[in-house]
Write a protein that holds these residues in place. Structure first.
Motif, PDB file in Angstrom:
ATOM      1  N   LEU A   1       0.834  -1.195   0.000  1.00  0.00           N
ATOM      2  CA  LEU A   1       0.000   0.000   0.000  1.00  0.00           C
ATOM      3  C   LEU A   1       0.871   1.248   0.000  1.00  0.00           C
ATOM      4  N   THR A   2       0.403   2.277  -0.683  1.00  0.00           N
ATOM      5  CA  THR A   2       1.092   3.569  -0.594  1.00  0.00           C
ATOM      6  C   THR A   2       0.849   4.130   0.808  1.00  0.00           C
ATOM      7  N   PRO A   3       1.657   5.091   1.237  1.00  0.00           N
ATOM      8  CA  PRO A   3       1.407   5.708   2.551  1.00  0.00           C
ATOM      9  C   PRO A   3      -0.010   6.267   2.651  1.00  0.00           C
ATOM     10  N   GLU A   4      -0.516   6.865   1.556  1.00  0.00           N
ATOM     11  CA  GLU A   4      -1.875   7.414   1.574  1.00  0.00           C
ATOM     12  C   GLU A   4      -2.898   6.296   1.770  1.00  0.00           C
ATOM     13  N   ALA A   5      -2.708   5.201   1.050  1.00  0.00           N
ATOM     14  CA  ALA A   5      -3.644   4.086   1.153  1.00  0.00           C
ATOM     15  C   ALA A   5      -3.604   3.484   2.556  1.00  0.00           C
ATOM     16  N   ARG A   6      -2.385   3.383   3.110  1.00  0.00           N
ATOM     17  CA  ARG A   6      -2.239   2.804   4.450  1.00  0.00           C
ATOM     18  C   ARG A   6      -2.935   3.699   5.488  1.00  0.00           C
ATOM     19  N   ALA A   7      -2.786   4.996   5.311  1.00  0.00           N
ATOM     20  CA  ALA A   7      -3.439   5.927   6.241  1.00  0.00           C
ATOM     21  C   ALA A   7      -4.959   5.822   6.110  1.00  0.00           C
ATOM     22  N   TRP A   8      -5.435   5.707   4.862  1.00  0.00           N
ATOM     23  CA  TRP A   8      -6.881   5.565   4.647  1.00  0.00           C
ATOM     24  C   TRP A   8      -7.388   4.297   5.326  1.00  0.00           C
ATOM     25  N   LEU A   9      -6.628   3.204   5.151  1.00  0.00           N
ATOM     26  CA  LEU A   9      -7.046   1.929   5.734  1.00  0.00           C
ATOM     27  C   LEU A   9      -7.056   1.995   7.261  1.00  0.00           C
ATOM     28  N   ASP A  10      -6.020   2.587   7.843  1.00  0.00           N
ATOM     29  CA  ASP A  10      -5.977   2.684   9.311  1.00  0.00           C
ATOM     30  C   ASP A  10      -7.177   3.468   9.839  1.00  0.00           C
ATOM     31  N   THR A  11      -7.482   4.577   9.157  1.00  0.00           N
ATOM     32  CA  THR A  11      -8.643   5.372   9.573  1.00  0.00           C
ATOM     33  C   THR A  11      -9.930   4.571   9.412  1.00  0.00           C
ATOM     34  N   ALA A  12     -10.028   3.876   8.285  1.00  0.00           N
ATOM     35  CA  ALA A  12     -11.243   3.104   8.023  1.00  0.00           C
ATOM     36  C   ALA A  12     -11.448   2.030   9.089  1.00  0.00           C
ATOM     37  N   LEU A  13     -10.364   1.346   9.466  1.00  0.00           N
ATOM     38  CA  LEU A  13     -10.476   0.274  10.470  1.00  0.00           C
ATOM     39  C   LEU A  13     -10.925   0.845  11.815  1.00  0.00           C
ATOM     40  N   THR A  14     -10.389   2.006  12.161  1.00  0.00           N
ATOM     41  CA  THR A  14     -10.790   2.637  13.419  1.00  0.00           C
ATOM     42  C   THR A  14     -12.255   3.051  13.375  1.00  0.00           C
ATOM     43  N   GLU A  15     -12.667   3.649  12.246  1.00  0.00           N
ATOM     44  CA  GLU A  15     -14.056   4.093  12.123  1.00  0.00           C
ATOM     45  C   GLU A  15     -15.022   2.915  12.230  1.00  0.00           C
ATOM     46  N   ILE A  16     -14.689   1.829  11.563  1.00  0.00           N
ATOM     47  CA  ILE A  16     -15.591   0.678  11.572  1.00  0.00           C
ATOM     48  C   ILE A  16     -15.671   0.073  12.972  1.00  0.00           C
ATOM     49  N   ALA A  17     -14.529   0.039  13.650  1.00  0.00           N
ATOM     50  CA  ALA A  17     -14.515  -0.550  14.992  1.00  0.00           C
ATOM     51  C   ALA A  17     -15.364   0.262  15.966  1.00  0.00           C
ATOM     52  N   THR A  18     -15.461   1.579  15.730  1.00  0.00           N
ATOM     53  CA  THR A  18     -16.233   2.409  16.658  1.00  0.00           C
ATOM     54  C   THR A  18     -17.650   2.652  16.157  1.00  0.00           C
ATOM     55  N   ALA A  19     -17.841   2.752  14.845  1.00  0.00           N
ATOM     56  CA  ALA A  19     -19.174   2.994  14.263  1.00  0.00           C
ATOM     57  C   ALA A  19     -19.361   2.063  13.068  1.00  0.00           C
ATOM     58  N   PRO A  20     -19.838   0.834  13.332  1.00  0.00           N
ATOM     59  CA  PRO A  20     -19.820  -0.195  12.284  1.00  0.00           C
ATOM     60  C   PRO A  20     -20.564   0.174  10.998  1.00  0.00           C
ATOM     61  N   THR A  21     -21.582   1.044  11.061  1.00  0.00           N
ATOM     62  CA  THR A  21     -22.305   1.331   9.820  1.00  0.00           C
ATOM     63  C   THR A  21     -21.457   2.126   8.829  1.00  0.00           C
ATOM     64  N   THR A  22     -20.322   2.679   9.277  1.00  0.00           N
ATOM     65  CA  THR A  22     -19.467   3.391   8.320  1.00  0.00           C
ATOM     66  C   THR A  22     -18.915   2.440   7.262  1.00  0.00           C
ATOM     67  N   ILE A  23     -18.962   1.140   7.532  1.00  0.00           N
ATOM     68  CA  ILE A  23     -18.461   0.192   6.530  1.00  0.00           C
ATOM     69  C   ILE A  23     -19.280   0.267   5.240  1.00  0.00           C
ATOM     70  N   ARG A  24     -20.520   0.766   5.339  1.00  0.00           N
ATOM     71  CA  ARG A  24     -21.387   0.798   4.150  1.00  0.00           C
ATOM     72  C   ARG A  24     -20.845   1.717   3.069  1.00  0.00           C
ATOM     73  N   THR A  25     -20.166   2.772   3.445  1.00  0.00           N
ATOM     74  CA  THR A  25     -19.575   3.645   2.424  1.00  0.00           C
ATOM     75  C   THR A  25     -18.086   3.364   2.231  1.00  0.00           C
ATOM     76  N   LEU A  26     -17.425   2.801   3.246  1.00  0.00           N
ATOM     77  CA  LEU A  26     -15.990   2.517   3.116  1.00  0.00           C
ATOM     78  C   LEU A  26     -15.751   1.285   2.239  1.00  0.00           C
ATOM     79  N   PHE A  27     -16.594   0.279   2.400  1.00  0.00           N
ATOM     80  CA  PHE A  27     -16.400  -0.995   1.693  1.00  0.00           C
ATOM     81  C   PHE A  27     -16.385  -0.801   0.171  1.00  0.00           C
ATOM     82  N   PRO A  28     -17.370  -0.035  -0.415  1.00  0.00           N
ATOM     83  CA  PRO A  28     -17.323   0.155  -1.868  1.00  0.00           C
ATOM     84  C   PRO A  28     -16.172   1.037  -2.344  1.00  0.00           C
TER      85      PRO A  28
END
Lengths: 288, 217
Positions: free
Chosen positions: B14-41
């Motif tokens: 992953l590029t640094p940008e992609a890795r940062a996006w993924l880390d943020t996404a994982l944190t968001e999903i762990a705290t607010a699971p419905t965010t996966i609906r827009t992150l997953f696509p």
């Protein structure tokens, strides 16, 4: 001649069409969501249709070496049926998809109050999702409908270069190009626009912000009209580079504004989609 | 299984940008699971789709991480994953199907309906993704045989079907034999990869070696 058809309803076309299109130079298409011959009566049937535009149709196109993208929207005709309006609430889910390169087809059919509201709301969705908008102009009362469409586009605040108004003719092209929007032309066997008229319009208005499509669907239409227009341009003295600009670079530039036009290398033979095996495809083989 | 907090994806290109996006996404999903609906696509647009040595693509591996980060259990997990599949494009659906063993570690078979829906479809890429270890562990024998036969028809190589060595039985041998006869009578070729499954089960009473298989016969 490499061809990007920026507006074609492949759902209604056969595998013979796909083969003929590939042989004619078509390497990529955009299929806008629109009405079918038979009116729909519930939201769920739209979702299956959207799934098909995102799943089955790209899969089918890939077997014939054609890359398939789509636009998603509630079309103006069915926007008049209150049973279909809940579709608007599910659109954000679909507008997030990779192969969705615009909101569309939106616009007017009969220019009702309901169509007004749904058009404005979907232009807003385009702004929110950073997507271009594909706007259909009405077949009846076209000039007045096009003027009214341009007013709504202006009021929405969307950048004009993110909007294409489609199915234009001699009487509507001027006002659309003056507005800063893109001009789309649907070349048809009998109605809408012909190859020769198209060439005259290109001579008069130039090649900037112009797209030519076949808009082939379930009616009398021809998925090879893009190539036939290219041939008519060459016969009239346009260069091969002019043709490439109208039939490839222009539509690519327009849809690329979505940031999602992930075009693969277009040279060579038909290639499978991701992990599918072209050799073993059941559509190509005859579907059992 | 919620993310443990340490980077679970050091090997992904992953590029640094992609890795940062993924880390943020994982944190968001762990705290607010419905965010996966827009992150997953949105995974491909942020992380790419390059092939990985293990046969997956980057987007598929990242989507598996997003699914694993969902802090949900039981029916809530079934519903959220089911909706991601329902509204997913083929790349999203493949990612869901391949992640099923990890989403159902107790082996309840709660996601089997997603496999069944896929097997009714006609996209070979999805059918292949559906016939992984999850289908091998949970599909009843009659459905598993039909799925294998469908692969033969769709010309999906049988080497890509999980569990076949364990689950092939006398009835599947009969079905494949009849298929071969039909092809031969029509003067059409018979796929070579069915040969190993045609004859080894000549007597009844053959059992499969899996322990979690729920036959319906």
């Amino acid at each position: 001649m490499r061809i990007f058809d920026p507006h074609i309803h492949m759902t209604s076309r056969t595998t013979d069409d796909y083969e003929a299109m590939h042989a004619a130079g078509v390497r990529a298409v955009v299929e806008p969501a629109f009405w079918l011959g038979q009116p729909r009566t519930s939201p769920e049937t739209f979702y299956d249709y959207f799934d098909s535009l995102l799943g089955w149709e790209p899969y089918r196109a890939a077997q014939f070496g054609i890359q398939h993208f789509c636009t998603i929207a509630l079309n103006p005709k069915e926007a008049n049926d209150p049973r279909c309006l809940p579709v608007l609430d599910e659109l954000p889910r679909y507008l997030a998809k990779d192969r969705v390169v615009a909101v569309g087809e939106i616009g007017y059919d009969s220019m009702t109050k309901e169509e007004d509201e749904v058009l404005a709301r979907q232009l807003q969705l385009a702004v929110e999702h950073g997507l271009p908008a594909l706007v259909h102009t009405p077949h009846r009362d076209k000039a007045a409908g096009t003027r009214r469409t341009l007013d709504v586009v202006r009021e929405s605040g969307i950048a004009p270069e993110l909007v294409v108004l489609d199915h234009l003719n001699e009487l509507t092209v001027g006002m659309v190009l003056d507005s800063g929007c893109w001009a789309g032309f649907s070349v048809y066997p009998k109605t809408k626009m012909s190859e020769d008229r198209m060439v005259r319009i290109l001579r008069e208005h130039g090649l900037d912000r112009v797209m030519v499509n076949s808009a082939a669907d379930w009616g009398s239409s021809d998925p090879l009209k893009t190539r036939k227009t290219g041939l008519a341009m060459l016969a009239d003295g346009f260069t091969a580079d002019d043709v490439d600009r109208v039939l490839w670079r222009n539509p690519v530039a327009f849809y690329d504004q979505s940031g999602r036009l992930d075009l693969d290398d277009t040279d060579g033979e038909p290639k499978p989609d991701d992990t599918s095996s072209f050799e073993g495809n059941s559509i190509r083989r005859g579907g059992e | 299984m919620p993310n443990s907090g340490t980077a679970p994806h050091p090997s992904l290109p992953l590029t640094p940008e992609a890795r940062a996006w993924l880390d943020t996404a994982l944190t968001e999903i762990a705290t607010a699971p419905t965010t996966i609906r827009t992150l997953f696509p949105a995974v491909r647009r942020h992380c790419g789709r390059a092939p990985l040595p293990d046969g997956r693509t980057v987007d598929e591996a990242v989507r598996a991480l997003l699914l694993a980060a969902l802090p949900l259990r039981d029916q809530a997990l079934t519903d959220e994953v089911g909706a991601l599949h329902r509204y997913g494009d083929p790349a999203e659906q493949r990612a869901v199907l391949r992640a099923l063993p990890r989403l159902d570690p107790e082996g309840t078979g709660r996601f089997l309906d997603l496999v069944r829906q896929t097997l009714r479809g006609n996209d070979n890429t999805l059918i292949e993704a559906a016939l992984g270890p999850y289908a091998a562990a949970h599909l009843p024998a009659d459905e598993y045989r039909q799925a294998v036969l469908k692969c033969v028809f769709c010309e999906i190589p049988l080497a890509r079907v999980a569990g076949l060595d364990d689950r092939a039985d006398a009835e599947l041998a009969r079905m494949l034999g009849d298929f071969a006869s039909e092809r031969t009578a029509a003067g059409r070729p018979v796929p070579e990869d069915i040969a190993p499954f045609l004859h080894p089960f000549t007597t009844s009473g053959t059992t499969t070696s899996g322990t979690t298989i729920h036959g319906t016969e």
